[in-house]
Design a protein around this motif. Structure first.
Motif, PDB file in Angstrom:
ATOM      1  N   PRO A  27       0.842  -1.201   0.000  1.00 30.02           N
ATOM      2  CA  PRO A  27       0.000   0.000   0.000  1.00 30.02           C
ATOM      3  C   PRO A  27       0.872   1.244   0.000  1.00 30.02           C
ATOM      4  O   PRO A  27       2.032   1.208   0.415  1.00 30.02           O
ATOM      5  CB  PRO A  27      -0.809  -0.116   1.288  1.00 30.02           C
ATOM      6  N   GLY A  28       0.305   2.343  -0.478  1.00 25.11           N
ATOM      7  CA  GLY A  28       1.036   3.602  -0.493  1.00 25.11           C
ATOM      8  C   GLY A  28       0.661   4.447  -1.694  1.00 25.11           C
ATOM      9  O   GLY A  28      -0.279   4.132  -2.428  1.00 25.11           O
ATOM     10  N   ALA A  29       1.408   5.534  -1.877  1.00 27.95           N
ATOM     11  CA  ALA A  29       1.177   6.466  -2.977  1.00 27.95           C
ATOM     12  C   ALA A  29       2.097   6.100  -4.139  1.00 27.95           C
ATOM     13  O   ALA A  29       3.287   5.841  -3.942  1.00 27.95           O
ATOM     14  CB  ALA A  29       1.448   7.898  -2.526  1.00 27.95           C
ATOM     15  N   TYR A  30       1.538   6.077  -5.336  1.00 26.60           N
ATOM     16  CA  TYR A  30       2.267   5.702  -6.543  1.00 26.60           C
ATOM     17  C   TYR A  30       2.089   6.779  -7.607  1.00 26.60           C
ATOM     18  O   TYR A  30       0.978   7.263  -7.823  1.00 26.60           O
ATOM     19  CB  TYR A  30       1.749   4.367  -7.091  1.00 26.60           C
ATOM     20  N   GLU A  31       3.190   7.113  -8.283  1.00 27.60           N
ATOM     21  CA  GLU A  31       3.121   8.061  -9.382  1.00 27.60           C
ATOM     22  C   GLU A  31       2.742   7.312 -10.655  1.00 27.60           C
ATOM     23  O   GLU A  31       3.328   6.277 -10.980  1.00 27.60           O
ATOM     24  CB  GLU A  31       4.459   8.765  -9.577  1.00 27.60           C
ATOM     25  N   VAL A  32       1.753   7.837 -11.360  1.00 28.54           N
ATOM     26  CA  VAL A  32       1.304   7.267 -12.630  1.00 28.54           C
ATOM     27  C   VAL A  32       1.537   8.309 -13.709  1.00 28.54           C
ATOM     28  O   VAL A  32       1.165   9.481 -13.561  1.00 28.54           O
ATOM     29  CB  VAL A  32      -0.190   6.876 -12.569  1.00 28.54           C
ATOM     30  N   VAL A  33       2.177   7.883 -14.804  1.00 23.16           N
ATOM     31  CA  VAL A  33       2.469   8.771 -15.930  1.00 23.16           C
ATOM     32  C   VAL A  33       1.666   8.272 -17.129  1.00 23.16           C
ATOM     33  O   VAL A  33       1.728   7.085 -17.474  1.00 23.16           O
ATOM     34  CB  VAL A  33       3.974   8.771 -16.270  1.00 23.16           C
ATOM     35  N   THR A  34       0.912   9.169 -17.742  1.00 27.34           N
ATOM     36  CA  THR A  34       0.127   8.833 -18.919  1.00 27.34           C
ATOM     37  C   THR A  34       0.619   9.674 -20.085  1.00 27.34           C
ATOM     38  O   THR A  34       0.636  10.907 -20.002  1.00 27.34           O
ATOM     39  CB  THR A  34      -1.374   9.108 -18.676  1.00 27.34           C
ATOM     40  N   ASP A  35       1.058   8.999 -21.152  1.00 26.77           N
ATOM     41  CA  ASP A  35       1.478   9.691 -22.369  1.00 26.77           C
ATOM     42  C   ASP A  35       0.297   9.736 -23.323  1.00 26.77           C
ATOM     43  O   ASP A  35      -0.407   8.731 -23.508  1.00 26.77           O
ATOM     44  CB  ASP A  35       2.649   8.970 -23.039  1.00 26.77           C
ATOM     45  N   GLU A  36       0.100  10.914 -23.928  1.00 24.95           N
ATOM     46  CA  GLU A  36      -1.003  11.106 -24.858  1.00 24.95           C
ATOM     47  C   GLU A  36      -0.483  11.790 -26.115  1.00 24.95           C
ATOM     48  O   GLU A  36       0.450  12.583 -26.051  1.00 24.95           O
ATOM     49  CB  GLU A  36      -2.085  11.986 -24.222  1.00 24.95           C
ATOM     50  N   GLU A  37      -1.114  11.481 -27.247  1.00 24.32           N
ATOM     51  CA  GLU A  37      -0.764  12.148 -28.496  1.00 24.32           C
ATOM     52  C   GLU A  37      -1.972  12.927 -28.992  1.00 24.32           C
ATOM     53  O   GLU A  37      -3.116  12.517 -28.783  1.00 24.32           O
ATOM     54  CB  GLU A  37      -0.290  11.151 -29.551  1.00 24.32           C
ATOM     55  N   MET A  38      -1.682  14.065 -29.645  1.00 19.51           N
ATOM     56  CA  MET A  38      -2.759  14.890 -30.165  1.00 19.51           C
ATOM     57  C   MET A  38      -3.371  14.212 -31.389  1.00 19.51           C
ATOM     58  O   MET A  38      -2.660  13.648 -32.219  1.00 19.51           O
ATOM     59  CB  MET A  38      -2.256  16.276 -30.544  1.00 19.51           C
ATOM     60  N   ILE A  39      -4.684  14.256 -31.465  1.00 21.75           N
ATOM     61  CA  ILE A  39      -5.398  13.744 -32.635  1.00 21.75           C
ATOM     62  C   ILE A  39      -5.408  14.869 -33.663  1.00 21.75           C
ATOM     63  O   ILE A  39      -5.974  15.934 -33.418  1.00 21.75           O
ATOM     64  CB  ILE A  39      -6.831  13.316 -32.265  1.00 21.75           C
ATOM     65  N   GLU A  40      -4.756  14.635 -34.767  1.00 23.16           N
ATOM     66  CA  GLU A  40      -4.625  15.666 -35.812  1.00 23.16           C
ATOM     67  C   GLU A  40      -5.915  15.796 -36.622  1.00 23.16           C
ATOM     68  O   GLU A  40      -6.707  14.867 -36.728  1.00 23.16           O
ATOM     69  CB  GLU A  40      -3.461  15.301 -36.753  1.00 23.16           C
ATOM     70  N   GLY A  41      -6.116  16.973 -37.200  1.00 19.77           N
ATOM     71  CA  GLY A  41      -7.208  17.190 -38.133  1.00 19.77           C
ATOM     72  C   GLY A  41      -8.521  17.614 -37.518  1.00 19.77           C
ATOM     73  O   GLY A  41      -9.509  17.744 -38.232  1.00 19.77           O
ATOM     74  N   LEU A  42      -8.558  17.841 -36.219  1.00 20.92           N
ATOM     75  CA  LEU A  42      -9.789  18.299 -35.585  1.00 20.92           C
ATOM     76  C   LEU A  42      -9.753  19.816 -35.432  1.00 20.92           C
ATOM     77  O   LEU A  42      -8.683  20.428 -35.434  1.00 20.92           O
ATOM     78  CB  LEU A  42      -9.961  17.642 -34.210  1.00 20.92           C
ATOM     79  N   SER A  43     -10.902  20.419 -35.279  1.00 25.29           N
ATOM     80  CA  SER A  43     -10.956  21.868 -35.106  1.00 25.29           C
ATOM     81  C   SER A  43     -10.749  22.283 -33.651  1.00 25.29           C
ATOM     82  O   SER A  43     -10.792  23.464 -33.337  1.00 25.29           O
ATOM     83  CB  SER A  43     -12.305  22.400 -35.613  1.00 25.29           C
TER      84      SER A  43
END
Length: 88
Positions: A27-43
């Motif tokens: 148990p304890g505190a955990y760092e979570v890293v989420t990588d995301e990419e931009m979806i191209e072509g949207l307004s």
């Protein structure tokens, strides 16, 4: 392609398992890293998740940490199990 990383801290009150990690985590505190990419072509700017990683204590080493790739659904499942255990 535009990428961004989000960091958050998740806390577990009980020992837990996440699919893909072959050991019980304390148990304890955990760092979570989420990588995301931009979806191209949207307004408007929109991003899609491409990777989720969690920082955990390295197996067999006192203060070392390792970053492991996990599924976001597996993380949510582990959080749900932990929250359910708190209510029992």
């Amino acid at each position: 392609m535009t990428m961004r990383s989000r960091r958050e801290t998740v806390t577990f009150q009980h020992p837990f398992r996440i699919r893909g990690i072959d050991r019980l985590l304390p148990p304890g505190a955990y760092e979570v890293v989420t990588d995301e990419e931009m979806i191209e072509g949207l307004s408007f700017p929109a991003f899609r998740r491409v990777a989720t990683m969690i920082m955990v204590p390295a197996a067999g080493q006192n203060s070392a940490m390792e970053m492991l790739s996990i599924g976001s659904v597996d993380l949510a499942d582990a959080q749900h199990v932990d929250a359910s255990a708190s209510r029992e």
